[in-house]
Scaffold this active site. Structure first.
Site, PDB file in Angstrom:
ATOM      1  N   GLY A  55       0.821  -1.208   0.000  1.00 31.46           N
ATOM      2  CA  GLY A  55       0.000   0.000   0.000  1.00 31.46           C
ATOM      3  C   GLY A  55       0.850   1.250   0.000  1.00 31.46           C
ATOM      4  O   GLY A  55       2.027   1.204   0.371  1.00 31.46           O
ATOM      5  N   CYS A  82       5.009  -6.469   1.747  1.00 32.54           N
ATOM      6  CA  CYS A  82       5.404  -5.064   1.664  1.00 32.54           C
ATOM      7  C   CYS A  82       4.771  -4.240   2.798  1.00 32.54           C
ATOM      8  O   CYS A  82       5.162  -4.401   3.940  1.00 32.54           O
ATOM      9  CB  CYS A  82       5.068  -4.501   0.285  1.00 32.54           C
ATOM     10  N   TYR A  83       3.780  -3.400   2.494  1.00 37.20           N
ATOM     11  CA  TYR A  83       3.112  -2.644   3.560  1.00 37.20           C
ATOM     12  C   TYR A  83       2.579  -3.618   4.612  1.00 37.20           C
ATOM     13  O   TYR A  83       2.686  -3.370   5.822  1.00 37.20           O
ATOM     14  CB  TYR A  83       1.961  -1.837   2.951  1.00 37.20           C
ATOM     15  N   HIS A 166       7.651  -8.256  -3.434  1.00 37.12           N
ATOM     16  CA  HIS A 166       6.373  -8.617  -4.050  1.00 37.12           C
ATOM     17  C   HIS A 166       6.486  -9.939  -4.795  1.00 37.12           C
ATOM     18  O   HIS A 166       6.807  -9.947  -5.981  1.00 37.12           O
ATOM     19  CB  HIS A 166       5.931  -7.513  -5.016  1.00 37.12           C
ATOM     20  N   GLU A 168       4.297 -11.641  -5.956  1.00 36.57           N
ATOM     21  CA  GLU A 168       3.240 -11.781  -6.963  1.00 36.57           C
ATOM     22  C   GLU A 168       3.638 -11.254  -8.332  1.00 36.57           C
ATOM     23  O   GLU A 168       3.011 -11.590  -9.327  1.00 36.57           O
ATOM     24  CB  GLU A 168       1.952 -11.085  -6.493  1.00 36.57           C
ATOM     25  N   ASP A 223     -12.941 -10.218 -23.824  1.00 30.63           N
ATOM     26  CA  ASP A 223     -13.778  -9.971 -22.653  1.00 30.63           C
ATOM     27  C   ASP A 223     -15.245  -9.726 -23.009  1.00 30.63           C
ATOM     28  O   ASP A 223     -16.143 -10.340 -22.435  1.00 30.63           O
ATOM     29  CB  ASP A 223     -13.236  -8.775 -21.860  1.00 30.63           C
ATOM     30  N   LYS A 361      -7.840 -12.143 -16.845  1.00 29.79           N
ATOM     31  CA  LYS A 361      -7.808 -12.458 -18.270  1.00 29.79           C
ATOM     32  C   LYS A 361      -7.672 -13.956 -18.551  1.00 29.79           C
ATOM     33  O   LYS A 361      -8.400 -14.511 -19.361  1.00 29.79           O
ATOM     34  CB  LYS A 361      -6.636 -11.713 -18.902  1.00 29.79           C
TER      35      LYS A 361
HETATM   36  N1  GLN Z   1       4.283   2.650   1.476  1.00 28.84           N
HETATM   37  C1  GLN Z   1       5.160   1.647   2.020  1.00 28.84           C
HETATM   38  C2  GLN Z   1       6.616   1.953   1.699  1.00 28.84           C
HETATM   39  O1  GLN Z   1       6.914   2.820   0.919  1.00 28.84           O
HETATM   40  C3  GLN Z   1       4.825   0.284   1.460  1.00 28.84           C
HETATM   41  C4  GLN Z   1       5.098   0.184   0.007  1.00 28.84           C
HETATM   42  C5  GLN Z   1       4.421  -1.000  -0.620  1.00 28.84           C
HETATM   43  O2  GLN Z   1       3.584  -1.667  -0.026  1.00 28.84           O
HETATM   44  N2  GLN Z   1       4.737  -1.217  -1.876  1.00 28.84           N
HETATM   45  O3  GLN Z   1       7.491   1.320   2.240  1.00 28.84           O
END
Ligand code: GLN
Length: 504
Positions: A55, A82-83, A166, A168, A223, A361
């Protein structure tokens, strides 16, 4: 059915997490972190595990501590990304602050042996995108990875895991393996098959539309074709497919689309509206404004038809990524307005039916295949809603559209002629730049055409296609030779992110 909940903190890749998990056979859904805590806990309670997404905020602001604490109390296994990683570390008593070296893009990381990393080499390259970092692990947590910018790049705390990168995105090596390992660790049931949803979807649509009439906006793309076929299954002839001929189609269209649609039993009513589109777009240079102007007229034409036919519903082929990039969810920033979602005016005279809104997709393709849609349609390259209007930088005029259409046809011919397969998209853009050239010993000052060709599996990320030089050279020679007024051809070598696939 197995189910994993993803709590979405507004990360650009949140949907990609859901996609990966589904790809591994477990149904997953996203819920925005701005939903009521009660709803989040209710969904979480029915899940087999919860992922906390990335986030844009900083966890130091403390906006989501309550969610994380409540989820920890609930006791479902958590996976922080991440966040989400930073959030877990913070509420468990670790420390999070500005990273000593923020990391963006490919980052080398060394992994400690753990269930989460089973079958993954100790040294891998992962995709990072962060300003903050977990500086100190919470007491009781085991640190599983470190990088220069992330003193705690991954950790395990009891049955919970979290990582700064990430997994993903396809640029993270062994990312899918990591999700696979996590799903195994939490014992998630692998029983998700999108093509098994056809009956349920058909039933949903039947209930939604009842005895009314519906029109669907078809383009001959994957789609809208699949969405219309589902609705057709549900309500039969009470569905009227409509194809709007806006005059901005690539060469050979819309004739080819019409033929393909007829083949699958969706003979469209064709509305010719070239004049109207060119005048609606007249004088507009700003890309988002173009998309909105296109969307407004498109919606109005459909509304007019719906009204004439007495239809109450409009079927659209909206899929998950359309919703993401239009900032459909609270917290995600608006990257681009898609004409079939946010580009449409809010107040419509009909109700919108979007049977594919929750599918990706590849899932839409699987559904289409099961419904008997030929590969020719399933493999078509995506064309943005406003078509060539967003492949002409600056003002959209007939001449400029014709220019890019001719250049685009050459790009297609040469790439297809060379037998290059597996590309996600390949097309030409008429830039607003001018460049000097020399043609027949005479100075020529003309247009610059950009060529874009990318590989992607899901449109969320894309890498440039490494086209053979001979093909690129032939494209350049033909465009400068055959398209009047073009003095230069350039090749776009930017991946997504940071660039989007389309220029506008
Ligand atoms: N905003 C948070 C950061 O900059 C998390 C970033 C993210 O989730 N990609 O570290």
């Amino acid at each position: 059915m197995g189910f994993v909940l993803i709590v979405d903190f507004g990360g650009q890749y949140a949907h990609l997490i859901a996609r990966r998990i589904r790809e591994l056979g477990v149904y997953s859904e996203l819920l925005s972190a701005s939903s009521d805590l009660e709803t989040i806990l209710d969904f979480a309670g029915r899940s087999q595990g919860v992922v906390l997404s990335g986030g844009p905020l900083s966890v130091t602001e403390g906006r989501h501590d309550e969610i994380a604490k409540s989820l920890l109390r609930l006791g479902k296994p958590l996976l922080g990304i991440c966040y989400g990683h930073q959030l877990l570390a913070k509420v468990l008593g670790g420390s999070v602050g500005r990273s000593p070296a923020p990391e963006f893009g490919p980052t080398k990381v060394e992994l400690s042996p753990d269930e989460l990393f089973e079958g993954i080499p100790a040294k891998v390259t992962v995709w990072m995108s962060h300003n903050d970092a977990v500086l100190e692990a919470p007491p009781g947590a085991k640190v599983l990875a470190r990088t220069r910018g992330s003193p705690v790049a991954a950790m395990r705390y009891g049955a919970h895991w979290s990582v700064q990168w990430h997994p993903e995105v396809s640029h993270t090596q062994y990312g899918l393996q990591m999700y696979d390992n996590w799903l195994r660790a939490i014992g998630a049931r692998r029983d998700w098959r999108p093509e098994n949803m056809i009956e349920e979807l058909t039933e949903m649509v039947r209930r939604e539309i009842g005895g009314s009439l519906a029109v669907s906006a078809v383009s001959g793309g994957v789609d809208s074709t699949v969405a219309s076929l589902i609705v057709k299954r549900a309500i039969g002839e009470r569905l009227v497919p409509i194809l709007i001929d806006h005059g901005l189609h690539p060469a050979g269209e819309p004739e080819l689309s019409i033929a393909l649609l007829e083949n699958v039993g969706l003979k469209p009513l064709v509305i010719k509206a070239e004049e109207e589109f060119f005048s609606a777009l007249k004088g507009i240079r700003e890309p988002e404004e173009k998309r909105r102007a296109f969307g407004r007229l498109y919606a109005r034409l459909l509304e007019d038809q719906a009204e004439r036919l007495g239809a109450e519903f409009l079927v659209q082929g909206t899929i998950y990524p359309d919703v993401i990039e239009s900032g459909g969810r609270v917290g995600a920033s608006v990257i681009k307005t898609h004409h079939n979602v946010a580009g449409m005016p809010k107040q419509l005279r009909f109700k919108v039916v979007e049977p594919l809104k929750w599918f990706y997709k590849d899932e839409v393709r699987a559904i289409g295949r099961k419904l008997g849609v030929p590969e020719e349609i399933l493999r078509r390259q995506p064309v943005p809603g406003p078509a060539l209007a967003v492949r002409v930088e600056g003002e959209v005029t007939r001449e400029r559209v014709e220019l890019v259409r001719r250049a685009d046809a050459i790009v297609r011919e040469e790439i297809e002629g060379a037998g290059i397969g597996g590309l996600w998209q390949y097309f030409a853009v008429l830039t607003s730049s001018k460049a000097t050239g020399v043609k027949g010993d005479e100075r020529a000052y003309g247009h610059v055409i950009a060529i874009r060709a990318v590989e992607s599996v899901d449109a969320m990320t894309a890498s440039i296609a490494r086209l053979p030089w001979e093909v690129l050279e032939r494209i350049a020679a033909r465009i400068t030779g055959e398209v009047p007024g073009v003095t230069r051809v350039v090749y776009d070598i930017t991946s997504k992110p940071p660039a989007t696939v389309e220029w506008e």
